[in-house]
Design a protein around this motif. Sequence first.
Motif, PDB file in Angstrom:
ATOM      1  N   LYS A 143      19.889 -55.238 -34.746  1.00 21.66           N
ATOM      2  CA  LYS A 143      19.317 -56.589 -34.790  1.00 21.66           C
ATOM      3  C   LYS A 143      19.563 -57.266 -36.129  1.00 21.66           C
ATOM      4  N   GLU A 144      19.175 -56.603 -37.212  1.00 24.94           N
ATOM      5  CA  GLU A 144      19.234 -57.235 -38.527  1.00 24.94           C
ATOM      6  C   GLU A 144      20.563 -57.017 -39.248  1.00 24.94           C
ATOM      7  N   ASN A 145      21.444 -56.129 -38.718  1.00 29.39           N
ATOM      8  CA  ASN A 145      22.745 -55.845 -39.336  1.00 29.39           C
ATOM      9  C   ASN A 145      22.583 -55.383 -40.785  1.00 29.39           C
ATOM     10  N   LYS A 146      21.534 -54.619 -41.052  1.00 31.16           N
ATOM     11  CA  LYS A 146      21.282 -54.047 -42.369  1.00 31.16           C
ATOM     12  C   LYS A 146      21.200 -52.536 -42.256  1.00 31.16           C
ATOM     13  N   ILE A 147      21.206 -51.884 -43.408  1.00 33.48           N
ATOM     14  CA  ILE A 147      21.054 -50.421 -43.419  1.00 33.48           C
ATOM     15  C   ILE A 147      19.599 -50.055 -43.138  1.00 33.48           C
ATOM     16  N   VAL A 148      19.398 -49.240 -42.120  1.00 36.01           N
ATOM     17  CA  VAL A 148      18.070 -48.769 -41.731  1.00 36.01           C
ATOM     18  C   VAL A 148      18.059 -47.247 -41.860  1.00 36.01           C
ATOM     19  N   ALA A 149      16.985 -46.699 -42.433  1.00 35.59           N
ATOM     20  CA  ALA A 149      16.922 -45.260 -42.688  1.00 35.59           C
ATOM     21  C   ALA A 149      15.871 -44.568 -41.823  1.00 35.59           C
ATOM     22  N   TYR A 150      16.207 -43.340 -41.394  1.00 33.45           N
ATOM     23  CA  TYR A 150      15.305 -42.489 -40.622  1.00 33.45           C
ATOM     24  C   TYR A 150      15.209 -41.128 -41.306  1.00 33.45           C
ATOM     25  N   GLY A 151      14.085 -40.449 -41.109  1.00 35.36           N
ATOM     26  CA  GLY A 151      13.902 -39.120 -41.671  1.00 35.36           C
ATOM     27  C   GLY A 151      14.261 -38.020 -40.698  1.00 35.36           C
ATOM     28  N   THR A 152      14.188 -36.789 -41.156  1.00 31.91           N
ATOM     29  CA  THR A 152      14.456 -35.621 -40.311  1.00 31.91           C
ATOM     30  C   THR A 152      13.266 -34.669 -40.262  1.00 31.91           C
ATOM     31  N   ASP A 194      13.864 -34.669 -48.050  1.00 36.38           N
ATOM     32  CA  ASP A 194      15.086 -33.932 -48.384  1.00 36.38           C
ATOM     33  C   ASP A 194      16.315 -34.477 -47.669  1.00 36.38           C
ATOM     34  N   MET A 195      16.165 -34.877 -46.413  1.00 37.17           N
ATOM     35  CA  MET A 195      17.339 -35.312 -45.667  1.00 37.17           C
ATOM     36  C   MET A 195      16.969 -36.446 -44.730  1.00 37.17           C
ATOM     37  N   GLY A 196      17.809 -37.463 -44.743  1.00 37.57           N
ATOM     38  CA  GLY A 196      17.611 -38.590 -43.844  1.00 37.57           C
ATOM     39  C   GLY A 196      18.955 -39.080 -43.321  1.00 37.57           C
ATOM     40  N   THR A 197      18.918 -40.177 -42.580  1.00 38.50           N
ATOM     41  CA  THR A 197      20.144 -40.725 -42.003  1.00 38.50           C
ATOM     42  C   THR A 197      20.129 -42.243 -42.112  1.00 38.50           C
ATOM     43  N   PHE A 198      21.275 -42.799 -42.529  1.00 37.62           N
ATOM     44  CA  PHE A 198      21.457 -44.255 -42.552  1.00 37.62           C
ATOM     45  C   PHE A 198      22.127 -44.699 -41.259  1.00 37.62           C
ATOM     46  N   HIS A 199      21.553 -45.722 -40.642  1.00 39.29           N
ATOM     47  CA  HIS A 199      22.139 -46.382 -39.484  1.00 39.29           C
ATOM     48  C   HIS A 199      22.342 -47.850 -39.847  1.00 39.29           C
ATOM     49  N   ILE A 200      23.231 -48.515 -39.137  1.00 37.34           N
ATOM     50  CA  ILE A 200      23.334 -49.970 -39.248  1.00 37.34           C
ATOM     51  C   ILE A 200      22.477 -50.561 -38.142  1.00 37.34           C
ATOM     52  N   GLY A 201      21.395 -51.262 -38.535  1.00 31.60           N
ATOM     53  CA  GLY A 201      20.494 -51.831 -37.543  1.00 31.60           C
ATOM     54  C   GLY A 201      21.192 -52.862 -36.665  1.00 31.60           C
ATOM     55  N   ASN A 257      26.873 -42.297 -38.076  1.00 36.08           N
ATOM     56  CA  ASN A 257      25.746 -42.500 -38.990  1.00 36.08           C
ATOM     57  C   ASN A 257      25.964 -41.682 -40.255  1.00 36.08           C
ATOM     58  N   LEU A 258      25.358 -42.087 -41.376  1.00 35.65           N
ATOM     59  CA  LEU A 258      25.599 -41.445 -42.662  1.00 35.65           C
ATOM     60  C   LEU A 258      24.410 -40.579 -43.077  1.00 35.65           C
ATOM     61  N   MET A 286      10.311 -41.725 -38.111  1.00 35.89           N
ATOM     62  CA  MET A 286      11.210 -42.295 -37.117  1.00 35.89           C
ATOM     63  C   MET A 286      11.013 -43.796 -36.910  1.00 35.89           C
ATOM     64  N   GLN A 287      10.251 -44.448 -37.789  1.00 41.54           N
ATOM     65  CA  GLN A 287      10.019 -45.885 -37.588  1.00 41.54           C
ATOM     66  C   GLN A 287      11.238 -46.724 -37.928  1.00 41.54           C
ATOM     67  N   GLY A 288      12.135 -46.219 -38.775  1.00 41.03           N
ATOM     68  CA  GLY A 288      13.350 -46.957 -39.107  1.00 41.03           C
ATOM     69  C   GLY A 288      13.077 -48.117 -40.040  1.00 41.03           C
ATOM     70  N   LEU A 289      13.175 -47.861 -41.359  1.00 38.99           N
ATOM     71  CA  LEU A 289      12.873 -48.892 -42.352  1.00 38.99           C
ATOM     72  C   LEU A 289      14.143 -49.348 -43.054  1.00 38.99           C
ATOM     73  N   PRO A 290      14.253 -50.642 -43.345  1.00 35.19           N
ATOM     74  CA  PRO A 290      15.416 -51.137 -44.103  1.00 35.19           C
ATOM     75  C   PRO A 290      15.368 -50.643 -45.537  1.00 35.19           C
ATOM     76  N   VAL A 291      16.521 -50.354 -46.108  1.00 42.10           N
ATOM     77  CA  VAL A 291      16.602 -49.844 -47.477  1.00 42.10           C
ATOM     78  C   VAL A 291      16.625 -51.005 -48.457  1.00 42.10           C
ATOM     79  N   ASP A 292      15.736 -50.950 -49.467  1.00 31.86           N
ATOM     80  CA  ASP A 292      15.696 -51.982 -50.509  1.00 31.86           C
ATOM     81  C   ASP A 292      16.351 -51.516 -51.805  1.00 31.86           C
TER      82      ASP A 292
END
Length: 582
Positions: free
Chosen positions: A408-417, A399-406, A345-346, A463-469
């Motif tokens: 289901k949707e195969n898109k970038i999904v972001a989470y917070g810390t 200040d800090m988050g993480t990019f995951h590849i979702g 994850n990034l 922690m809901q995991g939202l796609p990045v626009d």
Amino acid sequence: MKKEWSISNDKILLNFSMKYCRTEEQVLNSDAFRGVLEHFLKKNKEQPNRIYRLISETLQKNDLERQIFAITKITKLLTIMTSKEISESFPEFSVLYEHKEKFRHLIEAVYKYWRSIERYCIIQEEKGTEGLQNINFIESKQKFDELILNMYRKITNNLSMTTPSVYRQVPAGTNVGLIVGQSIWPIPREYVILKDIPFIKNIVMETPFITYPKRNTRDGFFTEVFTNPIRRAGINTDHFFCYPAKIGNLLAYIFIHRDFLTQGVSLSNLFQMATEQEIAGRKPDLLYVYGGHDSNREPKDVFYVDEVNQMMVGFVTLNEKYDYFGYLKKMSLTLHNILQLRRGNLPIHGAMVNIVMKNGKSSNIVIVGDSGAGKSESIEAFRSLSEDYISDLTIIFDDMGTFHIGRKENKIVAYGTEIGAFVRLDDLDTGYAFKELDRSIFMNPDKINARLINPVATYKDIMQGLPVDILLYANNYTKVKEDESCIDRFKTVQEAIEVFKAGRRMSKGTTTETGLTTSYFANPFGPQQKQDLCDPLIEKFFTKAFETGIFVGQLKTQLGIQGKEKSGPEKAAIDLFKVINE
């Protein structure tokens, strides 16, 4: 904590499980009161002033023990008698009524000293003598706080023989209350030295909590070591507390020395505290000792990858240099980020918000940038302009988050810390600090890089995991003309990667750096140290961003330009609203 009390580094810890004072007499007879008085007198003796002259001349006591005895006796008498009655009944204190104004200065000075130090009360879950195990903790703290305030009022009233017309309900007792206890977790053999350190279970805090750490900037990078720093560490378990934190989807056990307890308590406004159920029987993903002793007795801020136990380990020595919240927050995030890199994850050093415009359009926006680039300031600009443009704003990370590849949707999904923000006051709207006063922790509010820590989101939100626009780099150093947009869109993946990886910014005094600086991927907290892991992930995620139509560009906040500290982020926010609408 085995003692009834301890005082160190301008902090006093009162162990209510060992000793709880219910009456004025118990307070004045306690070892803690004597200890505070002793520290007060020693401090005034080192710097002779009006107070010390009053003690030595009026009381005619030069010996420390005799001074403590005399002041304690006068204080006890003043809880039941007026200064005139004491002067008439006790010949040795006949000057009390004659010089009552001077003695008023003495009482005020002792009281002011007491209130100038940070005051913590602690209740341990296990049974103790004269303890409070079966009494409501919050109620117990409130009663003790009221006892101290009422005792002060009674003493000053009896001394001056007047009744005040104005009563100020200042926090005269303890600033913070802690319930601590042992938690059972599978401790690897290398970390058995930590097994007796109690975990913080609950925190009660008097806010606003204003603190004065010894430092107000962070310096340099955290470095990796290849032998476990805990093995050679000197750790007095009676001087430590563990704050169990949920950092994103990872569990961290952060062991904090009592001299750094201000920073540890402040974590409650930044990282969600893990519950007893979430801790029990679970080994942490991240383990951090903040304030240990190193065998070389040199300042050290290092991390270690424990491959055997599948943990990230951080270690910072007990040194005045590290008495700054940035060393606690950023090391914790460094450990988090390196583990996320190892999992593919990034980590993103930036801010993310979900904005819903008044016209119904919405967008999930990520702004990337190093400290002082304008991430938090841009969010606050969004908030300040909300009446005109926004119907709803949710902070996902500050200040800090993480990019995951979702999956289901195969898109970038972001989470917070983090559930909170560690905000630089100098660059915010002048009214912001007052709006957030009731829940905030202020650090060195009178200095450059003054900081405020306040909750901004719930753990569920981050922690809901939202796609990045929209993905933007925070450029704080380029000046923008009035008729020019603050936003540029990148045309290619490589163009975007070049700007994001360069991590340029104009330093704003959040660290010891000055001028135009660079940092790898604007993130010196993990990616900087693990560029071999991060490079392919940057390529992967930015390629995915362009493939899926994410708006990738740069946001010129102008935060680093003299005179644009407020208007720059506001103009950037307005231009961003235009992009959302388009």
